[in-house]
Design a protein around this motif. Structure first.
Motif, PDB file in Angstrom:
ATOM      1  N   HIS A 157      -8.406  -2.039  -2.153  1.00 22.55           N
ATOM      2  CA  HIS A 157      -8.165  -3.668  -1.810  1.00 22.55           C
ATOM      3  C   HIS A 157      -8.848  -4.722  -2.316  1.00 22.55           C
ATOM      4  N   TYR A 179      -2.945  -2.833   4.843  1.00 21.16           N
ATOM      5  CA  TYR A 179      -3.341  -2.012   4.194  1.00 21.16           C
ATOM      6  C   TYR A 179      -4.250  -0.681   4.761  1.00 21.16           C
ATOM      7  N   THR A 185       0.668  -1.348   0.012  1.00 21.84           N
ATOM      8  CA  THR A 185      -0.098  -0.171   0.117  1.00 21.84           C
ATOM      9  C   THR A 185       1.095   1.183   0.117  1.00 21.84           C
TER      10      THR A 185
END
Length: 338
Positions: free
Chosen positions: A185, A202, A172
């Protein structure tokens, strides 16, 4: 020529079969002088131990089982190579069982394995598994179990994984550093710890860079690739502001490529993509795919080594034997900065 066995060795040495057997196994119960006499005669007569008979005496089948979700996956193909290598070096065979990511099939396999066909089990859990009673029930038969990659936290045993949280964070952050601000995601299952860790990485990376996580940008995929394409297509049409995608599994990254080509979204100019993948052809995609690559071969080999030590020593597998191996981020053109 009559084959040389323990009985014939014992007769020529005027010893009991048990003493000869212990000497060949380097038992502390036999003197060094006796061991030397037995080994000398065994070497002179080209004695070959009967591995099958030996395994029967020790109540071992010399076989370990491997339960995986699928075989048409580069990660599991590499992991199996590592498992096979460790098993071969220890004189063991490998039986592979496929769950096809199906919970009911996984339960059926666990029931089958209670029949005693294997000495130990290596397992990667199906994505649809929520209740682990069938695995706990098998462990209660004293069968050693080691998990790899997709693990079951509820079962107290060794687990061999990668640093999923850190890798999710790095993937990320890599997109953020490339200029992305609306990052989706894609995950395959909320049940698996690997998915949970990657998603948490993330979320934490977004917050560390001052961005509030948006639940609309988290998409759960399914087992069917055509359905995944449809889900990703709907997401990108509904949210044209998405400029980055972190796919937690290989096939979701590939599905995203298909959708971007269909919608005319240019990679990396309009949208950047990174995914977990051991796909050797990742560098050959158009454009080459940036990946988090797991040490799949090492994961399989190390998991097998932990299991085989427990089997040979007839000791339980302990959670303290767990290992976490590091994945590697490979930057390619799919995440090239503007």
């Amino acid at each position: 020529m009559t084959p040389v066995n323990l009985k014939s060795l014992a007769e020529q040495l005027n010893m009991s079969i048990a003493t000869v057997s212990r000497a060949l196994r380097d038992s502390h119960e036999v003197s060094e002088a006796t061991k030397a006499r037995v080994r000398a005669l065994a070497t002179a007569l080209n004695y070959e131990p009967n591995a099958y008979a030996s395994s029967l005496r020790r109540n071992l089948s010399k076989t370990i089982g491997v339960v995986i979700p699928k075989v048409a996956n580069h990660f599991f193909a590499l992991a199996i190579n590592g498992i096979e290598e460790a098993a071969r070096q220890s004189g063991y065979h490998v039986l592979i069982y496929l769950t096809h990511d199906d919970y009911a099939r996984e339960v059926s396999i666990m029931q089958h394995l209670k029949g005693g066909r294997i000495d130990g089990l290596l397992m990667s859990v199906a994505s649809g598994t929520e209740d682990f009673a069938h695995i706990k029930s098998l462990q209660e038969t004293n069968l050693p179990i080691v998990f790899f990659d997709r693990v079951c936290a509820e079962v107290a045993t060794a687990k061999v994984t990668t640093n999923d949280y850190e890798s999710g964070y790095r993937a990320t952050e890599h997109l953020l550093q490339a200029g992305c601000r609306n990052i989706a995601h894609l995950l395959i299952s909320n049940n698996l710890s690997i998915g949970q860790f990657r998603q948490q990485g993330y979320l934490d990376a977004l917050q560390a860079h001052g961005l509030a996580p948006d639940p609309e940008l988290v998409l759960s995929g399914v087992m069917d690739n055509d359905q995944n394409v449809a889900l990703i297509r709907e997401l990108l049409q509904r949210r044209p502001d998405i400029d980055g995608i972190f796919a937690s599994v290989e096939r979701l990254a590939i599905s995203t490529y298909h959708v971007c080509r269909e919608l005319g979204r240019r990679i990396p100019e309009d949208i950047k993509i990174i995914g977990f993948s051991n796909l050797e052809a990742a560098s050959l995609l158009a454009p080459p795919l940036s990946t988090i690559t797991q040490p799949a071969y090492d994961i399989g080999r190390e998991a097998a080594k932990i299991l085989l030590r427990a089997v040979e020593k007839k000791k339980p597998v302990l959670p303290s034997q767990s290992l976490v191996l590091e994945s590697t981020l490979f930057e390619r053109e799919s995440t090239a900065p503007r």
